[in-house]
Each structure stands twice: as structure tokens, then as C-alpha cells.
Design a protein around this motif. Sequence first.
Motif, PDB file in Angstrom:
ATOM      1  N   GLY A 145       0.915  -1.248   0.202  1.00  0.00           N
ATOM      2  CA  GLY A 145      -0.064  -0.036  -0.062  1.00  0.00           C
ATOM      3  C   GLY A 145       0.926   1.271   0.004  1.00  0.00           C
ATOM      4  N   ILE A 146       0.471   2.186   0.763  1.00  0.00           N
ATOM      5  CA  ILE A 146       1.004   3.511   0.775  1.00  0.00           C
ATOM      6  C   ILE A 146       2.373   3.611   1.265  1.00  0.00           C
ATOM      7  CG2 ILE A 146       1.006   5.877   1.599  1.00  0.00           C
ATOM      8  CD1 ILE A 146      -1.791   5.995   0.831  1.00  0.00           C
ATOM      9  N   PHE A 147       3.440   4.110   0.872  1.00  0.00           N
ATOM     10  CA  PHE A 147       4.868   4.323   1.643  1.00  0.00           C
ATOM     11  C   PHE A 147       4.571   5.287   2.789  1.00  0.00           C
ATOM     12  CE2 PHE A 147       9.112   6.114   2.025  1.00  0.00           C
ATOM     13  CZ  PHE A 147       9.655   4.751   2.477  1.00  0.00           C
ATOM     14  N   LEU A 148       4.496   4.820   3.896  1.00  0.00           N
ATOM     15  CA  LEU A 148       3.725   5.763   4.967  1.00  0.00           C
ATOM     16  C   LEU A 148       4.513   6.924   5.135  1.00  0.00           C
ATOM     17  CD1 LEU A 148       2.541   2.771   7.135  1.00  0.00           C
ATOM     18  CD2 LEU A 148       1.236   4.263   5.840  1.00  0.00           C
ATOM     19  N   PRO A 149       5.924   7.056   5.144  1.00  0.00           N
ATOM     20  CA  PRO A 149       6.405   8.546   5.344  1.00  0.00           C
ATOM     21  C   PRO A 149       5.934   9.408   4.277  1.00  0.00           C
ATOM     22  CG  PRO A 149       8.309   6.513   5.596  1.00  0.00           C
ATOM     23  CD  PRO A 149       6.846   6.074   4.946  1.00  0.00           C
ATOM     24  N   GLU A 150       5.720   8.962   3.282  1.00  0.00           N
ATOM     25  CA  GLU A 150       5.122   9.931   2.322  1.00  0.00           C
ATOM     26  C   GLU A 150       3.655  10.232   2.226  1.00  0.00           C
ATOM     27  OE1 GLU A 150       7.116  11.303  -0.618  1.00  0.00           O
ATOM     28  OE2 GLU A 150       8.529  11.174   0.843  1.00  0.00           O
ATOM     29  N   THR A 187      -2.634  -4.866   0.671  1.00  0.00           N
ATOM     30  CA  THR A 187      -3.025  -4.217   1.954  1.00  0.00           C
ATOM     31  C   THR A 187      -3.819  -2.827   2.036  1.00  0.00           C
ATOM     32  OG1 THR A 187      -0.916  -5.180   2.670  1.00  0.00           O
ATOM     33  CG2 THR A 187      -1.993  -3.579   4.280  1.00  0.00           C
ATOM     34  N   ALA A 188      -4.832  -2.874   2.776  1.00  0.00           N
ATOM     35  CA  ALA A 188      -5.381  -1.485   3.136  1.00  0.00           C
ATOM     36  C   ALA A 188      -6.243  -1.064   1.894  1.00  0.00           C
ATOM     37  CB  ALA A 188      -4.453  -0.399   3.558  1.00  0.00           C
ATOM     38  N   GLY A 189      -6.110   0.165   1.363  1.00  0.00           N
ATOM     39  CA  GLY A 189      -6.670   0.688   0.179  1.00  0.00           C
ATOM     40  C   GLY A 189      -6.670  -0.317  -1.279  1.00  0.00           C
TER      41      GLY A 189
HETATM   42  N1  COA Z   1       5.331   2.105   4.180  1.00  0.00           N
HETATM   43  C1  COA Z   1       6.708   2.292   4.277  1.00  0.00           C
HETATM   44  N2  COA Z   1       7.600   1.540   4.216  1.00  0.00           N
HETATM   45  C2  COA Z   1       7.062   0.041   4.087  1.00  0.00           C
HETATM   46  C3  COA Z   1       5.903  -0.221   4.003  1.00  0.00           C
HETATM   47  C4  COA Z   1       4.957   0.867   4.283  1.00  0.00           C
HETATM   48  N3  COA Z   1       3.737   0.537   4.250  1.00  0.00           N
HETATM   49  N4  COA Z   1       5.637  -1.317   3.962  1.00  0.00           N
HETATM   50  C5  COA Z   1       6.979  -2.092   3.719  1.00  0.00           C
HETATM   51  N5  COA Z   1       7.832  -0.984   4.032  1.00  0.00           N
HETATM   52  C6  COA Z   1       9.218  -1.108   4.030  1.00  0.00           C
HETATM   53  C7  COA Z   1      10.173  -1.901   5.278  1.00  0.00           C
HETATM   54  O1  COA Z   1      10.254  -1.010   6.316  1.00  0.00           O
HETATM   55  C8  COA Z   1      11.086  -2.141   4.577  1.00  0.00           C
HETATM   56  O2  COA Z   1      12.210  -1.098   4.354  1.00  0.00           O
HETATM   57  P1  COA Z   1      13.778  -1.439   4.343  1.00  0.00           P
HETATM   58  O3  COA Z   1      13.966  -2.181   3.018  1.00  0.00           O
HETATM   59  O4  COA Z   1      14.495   0.036   4.308  1.00  0.00           O
HETATM   60  O5  COA Z   1      14.122  -2.396   5.469  1.00  0.00           O
HETATM   61  C9  COA Z   1      10.875  -2.733   3.132  1.00  0.00           C
HETATM   62  O6  COA Z   1       9.701  -2.032   2.935  1.00  0.00           O
HETATM   63  C10 COA Z   1      10.513  -4.165   2.877  1.00  0.00           C
HETATM   64  O7  COA Z   1       9.418  -4.342   3.951  1.00  0.00           O
HETATM   65  P2  COA Z   1       9.624  -5.869   4.936  1.00  0.00           P
HETATM   66  O8  COA Z   1       8.531  -5.894   5.809  1.00  0.00           O
HETATM   67  O9  COA Z   1      10.953  -5.894   5.096  1.00  0.00           O
HETATM   68  O10 COA Z   1       9.289  -6.922   3.835  1.00  0.00           O
HETATM   69  P3  COA Z   1       8.362  -7.940   3.657  1.00  0.00           P
HETATM   70  O11 COA Z   1       8.556  -8.451   2.112  1.00  0.00           O
HETATM   71  O12 COA Z   1       8.696  -8.916   4.449  1.00  0.00           O
HETATM   72  O13 COA Z   1       6.834  -7.322   3.981  1.00  0.00           O
HETATM   73  C11 COA Z   1       5.026  -6.028   3.515  1.00  0.00           C
HETATM   74  C12 COA Z   1       6.399  -6.451   3.033  1.00  0.00           C
HETATM   75  C13 COA Z   1       4.639  -4.885   2.459  1.00  0.00           C
HETATM   76  C14 COA Z   1       4.049  -7.212   3.639  1.00  0.00           C
HETATM   77  C15 COA Z   1       5.189  -5.413   4.934  1.00  0.00           C
HETATM   78  O14 COA Z   1       6.315  -4.728   5.069  1.00  0.00           O
HETATM   79  C16 COA Z   1       3.874  -4.934   5.556  1.00  0.00           C
HETATM   80  O15 COA Z   1       2.659  -5.582   5.756  1.00  0.00           O
HETATM   81  N6  COA Z   1       4.100  -3.513   5.578  1.00  0.00           N
HETATM   82  C17 COA Z   1       2.763  -2.594   6.051  1.00  0.00           C
HETATM   83  C18 COA Z   1       1.596  -2.727   5.097  1.00  0.00           C
HETATM   84  C19 COA Z   1       0.622  -1.789   5.739  1.00  0.00           C
HETATM   85  O16 COA Z   1       0.039  -1.900   6.731  1.00  0.00           O
HETATM   86  N7  COA Z   1       0.277  -0.918   4.790  1.00  0.00           N
HETATM   87  C20 COA Z   1      -0.662   0.048   4.989  1.00  0.00           C
HETATM   88  C21 COA Z   1      -0.447   1.294   4.289  1.00  0.00           C
HETATM   89  S1  COA Z   1      -1.806   1.708   3.403  1.00  0.00           S
END
Ligand code: COA
Length: 531
Positions: A145-150, A187-189
Motif C-alpha cells: 500500500g502507501i509508503f507511509l513516510p510519504e 493491503t489497506a486501500g
Molecule cells: N510504508 C513504508 N515502508 C514500508 C511499508 C509501508 N507501508 N511497508 C513496507 N515498508 C518497507 C519496510 O520498512 C522495509 O524497508 P527497508 O528495506 O528499508 O528495511 C521494506 O519496505 C520491505 O519491507 P519488509 O517488511 O522488510 O518486507 P516483507 O516483504 O517481509 O513485507 C510487507 C512487505 C508490505 C508485507 C510488509 O512490510 C507490510 O505488511 N507492510 C505494512 C503494510 C501496511 O500496513 N500498509 C498500510 C499502508 S496503506
Amino acid sequence: MSDSVTNTEEKDSTPSKQSFQEVLKNFYSLYQKVLNGGSEKAVALHRSRGKLTARERIDILLDTNSPFLEFSALAANGQYNDQFPSAGIITGIGKVNGRFVVVVANDATVKGGTYIRETIRKHIRAQEIATENHLPAIYLVDSGGIFLPEQARVFPDKEDFGRIFSNQARMSALGIPQIAVVMGSCTAGGAYIPAMSDESIIVKNQGTIFIGGPPLVKAATGEEVTDEELGGGEVHARISGVVDHLAIDDVHALKICRDIVSGFSSSEKQPVNRIEPSEPLHPAEGLHNLALTDSTQLIDHVRVIEHIVDGSIFHPFKAEYAKTIITGFARINGYQVGIIANNGVVFGETARKAAHFVQLCNFRKIPMVFLQNITGFVVGKKYEHDGIARDGAKWIHAVSTSAVPIINIVTGGSYGAGNYAMAGRAFDPRFLFMWPNARIGVMGGEQAARVLVQIRKAKGPNGVNNEKSPEELFNEIKARYDYESSALYATSRIWDDGIIDPVNTRKILSLTLDIVAHKKWPEFKPGIYRM
Ligand code: COA
């Protein structure tokens, strides 16, 4: 998640002093790098989970020997500390069972396939291309989904993340087939991507779909649940009905997708004038010798045309009149096209000739190719009094309301209102590609620096930055403009559909001419031209 990924920019890597070969080499080296996706570690982890990379998935999805017209491969290049190769998403057009489809594939090796602004722009642009050309869209989903810091730059606005889903509904209403293949997180949206598609497929024990993941559920309700229990393949195929097909692995999922596409009926096409194609008399490689990196010089478009059209045959229109614009007819891969190519500064008669030619092509339903290298409109008292603004407006009117597709190749500098008249991005050309030496800016670096220094001087001592001499100021402004107008800067921000090697110009024009005929073009309805 680290906040080291702020939107920092790197130094310009295409200074105007470079030769074309150097610029091209730099482009290819950046392109080769993004083909690998994320870091080696991320790719190894991805593979260890039994997953194919995004590019491998696309290869398997498409027919053997299908072309893949990729868009904006260098998106986000030079931004975010270069941690988002291709902005973490691969988009393009290829063939499945002989029919063109638009593919949108998340690259989970790039920050978990999450979306920054450029990811969203690429996704939305791919949907726009699918809509404009009535092509099915296939989403290969693997994203957090969204890259949260942005989030503040990508979440709430009109062209932000939500637009992806609103587009899905609109595309569906227009009868554009959409298939989602969930091959990782969704995930999410992002969960709406499969939910809003006509048909969706999920890979067992690999794909997950949920509005809120397990950590969020735990925080919100205290419920403890695994990814699979919450939104795995079995759940969605057997319980929720969010997906329609359960695949055992990536290859199986892509096969199911191909089978679905084979059942689509074809859309109503635009009848076009096409004959047996013939090759140009001049080899494409010759274009490397014509491309220029010195933006004070204009490219020889007569010779460019000889290298890209069938039999190198060009039928000029108004050859003797308003010679700073070249207009005429030719064939590319057998397709009749109208070509507009710049050949100098725009005068009133240049604009009138171009507007006339756009009208002509529209009334004859001939698609257009623009070759863009324009320094802008002529300036000065005489020309203002003659009504250059009025004549330019006619041309911009014609281009804006053109019902026939315009395919735009920026071969050199494209400056100021000239960019608008030559169907810049704001004027919805069907496709816009840039040669690596091309530039887009409100004006050239040198001109901008001169203008700004002049303005500051005119303001008197209070308007001048006393710490800097006019020379320092000039150099600073020029460097900034040069940097911000480079093709790399533009493509990083998706102001184009990608940078192309000039030798591929004809190939890309042939492909896009095929693609634009997939939907009937509307009737030409021009507005009021100021006479
Ligand atoms: N925002 C910012 N960074 C994110 C991110 C998010 N939503 N999801 C993942 N990342 C980053 C991680 O911090 C990591 O960064 P790094 O390479 O600098 O360490 C990188 O993406 C890979 O994530 P990681 O969790 O190590 O890989 P994975 O393959 O095991 O899992 C996801 C990937 C996407 C399944 C898992 O990170 C996740 O569930 N993220 C959150 C998703 C979420 O809740 N999104 C809601 C936003 S709408």
C-alpha cells in the motif's frame, strides 16, 4: 521504517557539455540498473519465498515474442536516495493471446512494493492509457500500500492513491476488462484492486488481501490472527468471495489470467489507412548522429523523418510557406500519418500553417506524429502587434481539440509555449516519449538566467542580492534550469511516458500506431479560433 528516504535529489547527470553518446550511455546504465528491481538482498528474500520477480511475471504473462512497451522505467530516478527503482512499479503494454493489454506490476523487492507519488502517477497513467485505447488492464499485485513516510504527498488529493480505485470503477463502466492477480500483499486501500476487478486470482499461501493487517487488527480490537487466517487465498476463494480463482503458484496464476484474456471479445476499432509497410532507406542508427546535446542548435528533422518513415518518402504540405515548421504526410509501418516537425522559431504564419494541418488530419482521420524541438514563439514589438498570441492560440486550440491521436517524440529542447503548441503533456498526446538528449523547460537555462538577472537589475539595488555578483547569479540560475530541464529530471517525475533510444523511434511509433487504432476516435469538434 527509516525516514532516510526523504525526497532528496541528486546532481544533474546530463550536463549540456556531454556528447550524445555519453548521454545515451548514461541512460542505458541507469536503465540496466533498474531492471534488477530492489536490492540484491530484497530480491534474494523475494525468491526464497518462491516468488517470481515482477519482470519475470510479466514475461510469463505475455505471449512469447510479444513486444513490451514499457512506460517510465526511470521514474523516481535521482529522487528518494534512489531507493525506488522504476518507482517500484512496472507498467507497459504487451500482448496476451494476440491482444494488447496494459500491465501494471508491483515490484515487492522495492520497499515492499509500496506507493510513493511516482508509483501512483505511473499506475494512474497506465489506467489512462488503457482507457484511451480501450485495452484490458491486468494488475499483478504485490504491495504494502502507501509508503507511509510519504502519506501527506500521496493520500488525499484528486490524483493521489484513491484515484486508482475510482479509475477502476470508471473503466469498468466503460466496458474495459480488468483482472487482478494477487501474488503477494494487497493491503489497506490496495485491497480494492482485486475487489474492484472483474475477475481476480490469488496465489495460495502467498497472496493476502486485507483492509487492515494483523498488527492493526491487534491494536484496534485485540484479536490475534495470522496473515493467512485474516486474508489468505483460501479465505478469499472459499469464504469471502473477494477472489474468483485460487492458484498454486505464480506461474499457475498467470496461466489462469491468460485463459481469462483469451475469452474477451474485441472492441470496435478505428478504420485506418494502412498498406504494406516498407523500411526506410536510412538505417535507424543514423539517428544517433542527428541527435544533439547542444540545446542552442536545432535538430535536422527533415533527416530524422527520412530515417523513420516507410521508404523514406515524405509528402510535404505547404513546403514553401512558413518554413520553420515542417508539415506533411508519410507512412510508418504502412500507417498513413500526418507529421508536424519543428524547424525553427514560431512566427504567426508558422502557427497558422500548423493549425491548418492539424485540422486537415482531423477531417481526414489521420493520426499524427509530432517531432518536437522548439525554442518557442518569436518575441518583439512587431510580432506582438501582428498578433503572434492570436496565431499561437489557433494552433493550441487545434492541438487541444484534436480528435485524432497525437504521438509525440521530443527530440531536443522543448521550451515555453512551444511545448504547449507541440502537444506537450498538458495537451493529452496519446503517448509522449523523449530522446535522452531532450529537454523540457519554460526556457533554456541561459535565457532564464539572463531574464532573471535582468529583472533583478531593473529592481535597482534593493532588488539585487548583494551577496552575489550578476555573474554568480547567472551561473546559479543557469545550472538550476539546466538540471531541471533534463530528460532524466522529466522522466523521473513522469512528465513523459519514458526515455527512448532514438534508434527505437520507428519501432515505438509503429507499435503505438497499432495501439491507438484499438478504439474509435471521436468526432473533431473545434472551438472558436480567434481570427
Ligand atoms: N510504508 C513504508 N515502508 C514500508 C511499508 C509501508 N507501508 N511497508 C513496507 N515498508 C518497507 C519496510 O520498512 C522495509 O524497508 P527497508 O528495506 O528499508 O528495511 C521494506 O519496505 C520491505 O519491507 P519488509 O517488511 O522488510 O518486507 P516483507 O516483504 O517481509 O513485507 C510487507 C512487505 C508490505 C508485507 C510488509 O512490510 C507490510 O505488511 N507492510 C505494512 C503494510 C501496511 O500496513 N500498509 C498500510 C499502508 S496503506
